[in-house]
Design a protein around this motif. Structure first.
Motif, short mmCIF file in Angstrom:
data_model
loop_
_atom_site.label_atom_id
_atom_site.label_comp_id
_atom_site.label_asym_id
_atom_site.label_seq_id
_atom_site.Cartn_x
_atom_site.Cartn_y
_atom_site.Cartn_z
N THR A 42 44.32 36.25 41.49
CA THR A 42 42.97 36.32 42.02
C THR A 42 42.98 36.89 43.43
O THR A 42 43.91 36.61 44.20
N PRO A 43 41.98 37.67 43.79
CA PRO A 43 41.87 38.08 45.20
C PRO A 43 41.47 36.87 46.04
O PRO A 43 40.89 35.91 45.53
N ASP A 44 41.79 36.92 47.33
CA ASP A 44 41.43 35.83 48.23
C ASP A 44 39.94 35.79 48.52
O ASP A 44 39.38 34.72 48.79
N ASP A 45 39.31 36.96 48.52
CA ASP A 45 37.85 37.03 48.68
C ASP A 45 37.39 38.34 48.07
O ASP A 45 38.19 39.09 47.51
N PRO A 104 36.48 31.91 39.96
CA PRO A 104 36.46 30.89 38.90
C PRO A 104 37.84 30.63 38.30
O PRO A 104 38.15 29.50 37.95
N LEU A 105 38.67 31.68 38.20
CA LEU A 105 40.01 31.48 37.66
C LEU A 105 40.80 30.50 38.49
O LEU A 105 41.50 29.63 37.94
N LEU A 106 40.70 30.59 39.81
CA LEU A 106 41.42 29.67 40.68
C LEU A 106 40.86 28.25 40.54
O LEU A 106 41.62 27.28 40.45
N THR A 107 39.55 28.14 40.51
CA THR A 107 38.91 26.83 40.35
C THR A 107 39.37 26.15 39.06
O THR A 107 39.75 24.97 39.05
N ILE A 108 39.33 26.90 37.97
CA ILE A 108 39.68 26.34 36.67
C ILE A 108 41.17 26.01 36.59
O ILE A 108 41.56 24.96 36.06
N MET A 134 50.27 32.03 40.83
CA MET A 134 49.64 33.23 40.31
C MET A 134 50.64 34.39 40.37
O MET A 134 51.44 34.49 41.30
N ARG A 135 50.58 35.25 39.37
CA ARG A 135 51.47 36.44 39.38
C ARG A 135 51.08 37.38 40.51
O ARG A 135 51.96 37.98 41.14
N TYR A 136 49.79 37.54 40.73
CA TYR A 136 49.30 38.41 41.80
C TYR A 136 48.41 37.57 42.72
O TYR A 136 47.62 36.76 42.26
#
Length: 361
Positions: A42-45, A104-108, A134-136
């Motif tokens: 996930t990107p940071d922002d 959302p991916l990070l939250t989940i 996370m891979r990226y």
């Protein structure tokens, strides 16, 4: 420190000098087993530079784009990464978790990890440490492996949260894990969880989520579309078994639901570049179903994704939905990924327990 962080650090055990060792021997942490679950990233922002860093890492991965660097990198750096961060950032903004300022991916993934951790603690107490990477992007695989080693993990079970094997998902996650191990003076023993596309509990969790969605629908969908992430057909010809595993998941799901062949279909989404990818393409197939077959009511799920992300919340629920409705479709139901649903957590925990055999009580 967040509550999520506190759950992991509250049970840390102090380092001690080994029995019978000399007094000046370095202190070591009591041995534990680490369970490290991994997802795409996930990107940071949603800003330009954050998106550019994330996309650069992702699209520079040879498992994702295997074009020669002397051809690909100039195109990536000078063309793609000057424009795509803006469009990708806008897409992420449409689904961003503003409350926690994260994707959302990070939250989940945080919720999934906390739920799995609770089950592992109930089963094994303090002998197991559960975390995610996370891979990226962040948290990186390297940083989390280091944290596990520092916490005394002499064995690590690495679990890429991809039901189906693909070079661009499972394999690159494993690659990054192995790279992290290279940096360790004393490497922990490692195991990799194999893909779980045919796991009975996983199939059952999928089926229950579909049954629940159908029960809530105002009108029963005529067809369920199982949309899997796509990849170039060339990868299949070169030995990547992803396509076959996706087809088997759909078949097992159909059998578990007790449905006819006409009630469920397999498609592939997220085409990138000019190369031919696995077909049928979801965005085209749903439009064809509406315009040529007169199917006006469909449901769509994404069995290859363990958590909702940009490809499901934005691509499926916006782009693919729009394609269906513009072609004459009337009722479009998106069935969320399994996320932290208890049946999903039970399935993942069962897989982890099987892979921990011989390492714990």
């Amino acid at each position: 420190m967040t509550m999520f962080d506190a759950q992991e650090t509250s049970s840390e055990r102090p380092a001690v000098c080994p029995v019978h060792a000399q007094p000046d021997h370095p202190k070591v942490k009591p041995a534990r087993v680490g369970v490290l679950v991994a997802n795409l990233g996930t990107p940071d922002d949603t800003g330009y530079w954050s998106m550019r860093r994330y996309l650069n890492e992702f699209l520079s991965d040879k498992r994702v784009v295997d074009i020669s660097n002397w051809i690909w990198q100039p195109l990536l750096q000078l063309v793609i990464l000057t424009k795509r961060p803006f469009s990708s950032g806008a897409a992420y903004k449409s689904i961003w978790n503003e409350e926690d300022n994260e994707s959302p991916l990070l939250t989940i993934t945080k919720k999934q990890t906390a739920a799995i951790r609770a089950k592992m603690v109930a089963e094994y107490g303090d002998d197991v440490r559960v975390d995610f990477c996370m891979r990226y992007g962040n948290p990186s695989t390297k940083s989390k492996v280091q944290e596990m080693v520092d916490a005394g993990c002499t064995k690590i079970l690495f679990f890429p949260l991809y039901p189906h094997y693909a070079g661009a998902t499972s394999a690159t996650a494993n690659d990054q894990f192995f790279r992290a191990l290279i940096a360790q003076k004393q490497q922990p023993i490692a195991r990799i969880v194999e893909p779980y596309f045919e796991d009975t509990a996983y199939i059952d969790a999928l089926a229950k989520s579909i049954e629940a969605a159908y029960a809530k629908a105002d009108k029963k969908p005529d067809v369920l579309v199982c949309s899997y992430h796509g990849m170039p057909i060339r990868y299949l010809m070169e030995g990547d078994r992803y396509h076959c595993e996706c087809q088997k998941t759909t078949r097992l799901l159909k059998e578990r639901l007790g449905w006819a062949d006409t009630e469920i279909r397999t498609t592939f989404q997220s085409v990138f570049g000019r190369e031919e990818w696995l077909k049928p393409y979801t965005v085209e197939e749903v439009a064809r179903m509406a315009s040529e077959e007169g199917i006006k009511n469909i449901a769509i799920c994404a069995p290859a994704f363990s958590a909702d992300c940009i490809e499901t919340l934005e691509e499926i629920n916006e782009e693919i939905k729009e394609s269906f409705e513009e072609a004459g479709g009337e009722h479009f139901t998106y069935i969320p990924c399994l996320n932290d649903d208890p049946a999903h957590i039970n399935a993942l925990s069962g897989i982890i327990n099987r892979n921990l055999r011989g390492w714990l009580r």
